[in-house]
Design a protein around this motif. Structure first.
Motif, PDB file in Angstrom:
ATOM      1  N   LEU A  90       0.810  -1.221   0.000  1.00 42.68           N
ATOM      2  CA  LEU A  90       0.000   0.000   0.000  1.00 42.68           C
ATOM      3  C   LEU A  90       0.840   1.268   0.000  1.00 42.68           C
ATOM      4  O   LEU A  90       2.034   1.242   0.304  1.00 42.68           O
ATOM      5  CB  LEU A  90      -0.910  -0.002   1.233  1.00 42.68           C
ATOM      6  CG  LEU A  90      -1.771  -1.255   1.438  1.00 42.68           C
ATOM      7  CD1 LEU A  90      -2.514  -1.168   2.759  1.00 42.68           C
ATOM      8  CD2 LEU A  90      -2.731  -1.444   0.276  1.00 42.68           C
ATOM      9  N   GLY A 106       3.837   1.535  -2.801  1.00 40.20           N
ATOM     10  CA  GLY A 106       3.180   0.241  -2.924  1.00 40.20           C
ATOM     11  C   GLY A 106       2.889  -0.170  -4.350  1.00 40.20           C
ATOM     12  O   GLY A 106       3.314   0.475  -5.316  1.00 40.20           O
ATOM     13  N   ASP A 158      -5.092   1.991  -5.131  1.00 41.24           N
ATOM     14  CA  ASP A 158      -4.529   1.819  -3.797  1.00 41.24           C
ATOM     15  C   ASP A 158      -5.641   1.637  -2.764  1.00 41.24           C
ATOM     16  O   ASP A 158      -5.510   0.817  -1.836  1.00 41.24           O
ATOM     17  CB  ASP A 158      -3.663   3.026  -3.443  1.00 41.24           C
ATOM     18  CG  ASP A 158      -2.864   2.813  -2.171  1.00 41.24           C
ATOM     19  OD1 ASP A 158      -2.059   1.859  -2.131  1.00 41.24           O
ATOM     20  OD2 ASP A 158      -3.052   3.584  -1.212  1.00 41.24           O
ATOM     21  N   THR A 202      -6.190  -1.495  -0.333  1.00 42.87           N
ATOM     22  CA  THR A 202      -6.391  -1.290   1.103  1.00 42.87           C
ATOM     23  C   THR A 202      -7.624  -2.049   1.587  1.00 42.87           C
ATOM     24  O   THR A 202      -7.607  -2.681   2.655  1.00 42.87           O
ATOM     25  CB  THR A 202      -6.534   0.206   1.409  1.00 42.87           C
ATOM     26  OG1 THR A 202      -5.347   0.891   0.992  1.00 42.87           O
ATOM     27  CG2 THR A 202      -6.760   0.446   2.891  1.00 42.87           C
ATOM     28  N   SER A 252      -6.789  -5.705   1.867  1.00 44.95           N
ATOM     29  CA  SER A 252      -5.976  -6.035   3.037  1.00 44.95           C
ATOM     30  C   SER A 252      -6.792  -5.981   4.322  1.00 44.95           C
ATOM     31  O   SER A 252      -6.528  -6.728   5.266  1.00 44.95           O
ATOM     32  CB  SER A 252      -4.765  -5.097   3.132  1.00 44.95           C
ATOM     33  OG  SER A 252      -5.166  -3.775   3.450  1.00 44.95           O
TER      34      SER A 252
END
Length: 377
Positions: free
Chosen positions: A206, A210, A230, A234, A237
């Motif tokens: 990230l 990232g 991104d 996120t 994750s």
């Protein structure tokens, strides 16, 4: 003229010639100038394009196992994985390369799919190796076409990524922001000996350093796409957990992160390939090693194949020569200090275009030139 033992351990010259063919061309040139020398070819890779070739050429008894998988543009791709025999009684090893199943070179430059390319084919190939009964996996993850966070791969291995209504999300980066839940109950387990992932990328998943911000532009993403990509990673994750900041998690558009979540171990690619093909022992018995890659530049010192081979050669007190398609202007004198000689194909051919048009010819010329220098010495 005393015969010498020569090892040729080059990476692919990306976009022009593979590692095995490049090593063969260098060998032909060297043999033409010094026919009495013994030449051993150990083509190298760092986890990207050419990883399969490196193992197939260096490991006795290695077999290519053809499989048709889903490419990054949803079209079928005829690819293969490599079956390595069980040398230590622990069972066979399967080597799978993302570049040949889900790689950017499978797409034309004018047909990149930054939002929709995926890693499903990579997962399908891993599944084929598991179906064969391998005891261990070696996975090369360079040259990815996608920024899907490895969701395509995990989906092919039995995972399900669902939105807030329980429907599968769209493949690729496009669906990441819609993930509300990950169902991993059907995810296939690792083989008994686990999985080793080869990558030369140390970036996390990230942020500004990232997968999206650093690598997605190479895959066709526009500047305005990067914050949204991104954010999607996120979201992934948050749902999957794990450590998105772990080194290598940003490799292959986040596939490194997904493989960590699966339980795989990430290691520097060039070093692992060298160990697995027996390069350190070969260098100890050699009088000279030739290494190289397409572009030797300022990033080459950060773990690329030529620099790693040079370090191993230094440890073995064996001289090493560099052959590169080009030696960039940003290469410091110190970065070349470890090489006994260096040759640029661009300089030999007169231009980069000429060198790239017929790399085998100029690699043979480079091999002959280095051999003549060795004779003179």
């Amino acid at each position: 003229m005393t015969a010498r033992n020569i090892v040729i351990a080059v990476d692919s010259f990306k976009g022009t010639i593979g590692a095995a063919a490049a090593a063969g061309a260098l060998a032909r040139g060297w043999a033409a100038a010094r026919p009495g020398d013994e030449i051993r070819l150990l083509p190298m890779a760092d986890g990207g394009e050419g990883t399969l070739d490196a193992f197939a050429a260096a490991v006795p008894g290695a077999r290519r196992m053809p499989v048709t998988v889903t490419g990054p543009d949803d079209h079928p791709v005829d690819a293969s994985w490599v079956l390595l025999p069980a040398g230590d009684g622990s069972g066979p090893t399967g080597v799978v390369e993302l570049a040949s199943t889900s790689g950017i070179e499978l797409l034309s430059p004018d047909a990149l799919r930054p939002w929709d390319a995926h890693t499903r084919g990579f997962g399908e190939m891993i599944a084929a190796a598991l179906d064969h009964g391998v005891a261990r996996l070696v996975l090369g993850i360079g040259s990815s076409a996608s920024t899907d966070g490895g969701t395509g791969m995990l989906t092919a291995l039995g995972a399900r990524f669902l939105d807030d209504r329980g429907r599968p999300v769209a493949p690729g980066a496009r669906g990441l922001a819609d993930i509300a839940r990950a169902d991993l109950t059907g995810l296939r387990p690792l083989p008994p000996g686990g999985a080793t992932v080869l990558s030369d990328v140390t970036h996390g998943l990230l942020g500004p350093a990232g997968a999206a911000h650093v690598f997605a532009p190479q895959k066709g993403a526009a500047p305005d796409d990067l914050p949204r990509m991104d954010a999607g990673l996120t979201r992934l994750s948050t749902v999957l957990g794990g450590d998105p900041d772990a080194p290598g998690s940003g490799a292959a558009g986040g596939t490194g992160y997904a493989l960590r979540v699966w339980g795989a171990d990430l290691v520097p690619g060039a070093g692992a390939v060298a160990d697995l093909i027996g390069l350190p022992a070969a260098l100890a018995a050699a009088d000279l090693v030739l290494t190289g890659e397409g572009s030797f530049d300022g990033q080459s010192a950060a773990g690329k194949v030529p620099t790693h081979v040079a370090r191993l050669a230094t440890d073995a007190a064996t001289p090493v020569a560099l052959v590169a398609g080009r030696i960039a202007d940003d290469v410091a004198v110190a970065d070349l200090a470890g090489f006994a000689a260096s040759v640029s194909l661009t300089a030999l051919a007169g231009s980069a275009a000429e060198a790239m048009a017929d790399p085998a010819r100029w690699l043979a010329e480079a091999g002959a030139s280095l051999a003549r220098g060795a004779t003179d010495a």
